[in-house]
Design an enzyme around this catalytic site. Structure first.
Site, PDB file in Angstrom:
ATOM      1  CD  GLU A  40      -2.479   1.197   2.774  1.00 38.66           C
ATOM      2  OE1 GLU A  40      -3.746   1.966   3.148  1.00 38.66           O
ATOM      3  OE2 GLU A  40      -2.187   1.206   3.569  1.00 38.66           O
ATOM      4  CE  LYS A 111      -7.510   1.630   3.860  1.00 46.55           C
ATOM      5  NZ  LYS A 111      -5.534   1.787   4.450  1.00 46.55           N
ATOM      6  CB  CYS A 146      -3.840  -1.826   4.744  1.00 49.10           C
ATOM      7  SG  CYS A 146      -2.340  -1.274   6.015  1.00 49.10           S
TER       8      CYS A 146
END
Length: 257
Positions: A40, A111, A146
């Site tokens: 990421e 995300k 994440c």
């Protein structure tokens, strides 16, 4: 299937352009691998909040171009980690890019769960809305990033969409490394899927990174795990084990909610 997770060390003294070129070379070194995964926000560092706006790119910006070419030059599927994306209206997103072996963009994922509570990514970046899967030869990949790892309902949605392999680039802090390993194994076991979780090394804006990229099979067994520094973690796994596991122990069929 053969996969390489490239655990990149983010050094604040290295320019973004230099790191981009270095990472492209690392991808090209993976000839013969089926899937390459990057972490990421490796262009800036996941905790370098002040850099997000300065280093933000349009979707088809310099990182897109460099990674598309690296994928096509090497003939691999490439999950190029994520970048700080600036859309045409000026909004920022933490956006993952997945390229086919021909260098075409196979998928983009913004995300959904942004970290920081009332600061950092949570206030600087917009929230994605769409679950994303990508069909590779032999397996369907579900894409997450994440902090998403802490939200099991997202992964149930990916499984319902056909995911058999869950790919999770991250910039996970060292102080919560135990959670990283635990949650990667939990997502594998509860979804009876492979988990490929690729983190960063180094220190982002004073925050030491966990490293320890990890590959977990559908039974929760750790097939491979990196150390703390920059490393290429390569592992072979059989995507057919997902169907076999789900048939042998059909827990997903007993879901009520």
């Amino acid at each position: 299937m053969r996969a390489s997770l490239i655990q990149i060390a983010v050094d604040e003294d290295e320019s973004v352009d230099s790191r981009r070129g270095r990472v492209a070379a690392l991808v090209r070194n993976q000839a013969g691998v089926d899937l390459v995964v990057l972490p990421e926000l490796w262009t800036t560092g996941a905790f370098a909040f002040e850099e997000f706006g300065r280093a933000a790119e349009p979707l088809e910006g310099p990182t897109y171009e460099a990674m598309a070419k690296a994928a096509s030059d090497t003939g691999v599927w490439l999950h190029a980690g994520s970048i700080p994306e600036r859309d045409p209206d000026g909004a920022l997103y933490n956006t993952s890019l997945v390229f086919s072996p021909s260098g075409e963009l196979a998928a983009g994922y913004r995300k959904i769960h942004r970290f920081g509570f009332d600061k950092g990514e949570a206030v600087l970046m917009g929230r994605g809305e769409d679950l994303v899967t990508v069909r590779l030869p032999g397996t369907t990949v579900g894409v997450a990033t994440c902090y998403d790892l802490r939200f099991p309902e997202l992964f149930r949605g990916l499984v319902d969409a056909g995911a058999e392999t869950l790919v999770i680039p991250a910039g996970w802090p060292e102080r919560r490394r135990a959670h990283w390993t635990l949650l990667a194994q939990a997502r594998a076991v509860e979804n009876q899927a492979f988990v490929l979780a690729c983190g960063t090394a180094g220190t982002h804006a004073g925050v030491p990174q966990a490293g320890h990229s990890i590959v977990v099979d559908p039974w929760g067994e750790v097939l491979a795990e990196a150390g703390a520094g920059e490393e290429v973690l390569t592992v072979e796994f059989d995507p057919g084990k997902v169907a076999a596991t789900r048939e042998q122990f059909p827990a997903l069929k007993d879901r009520v909610l």
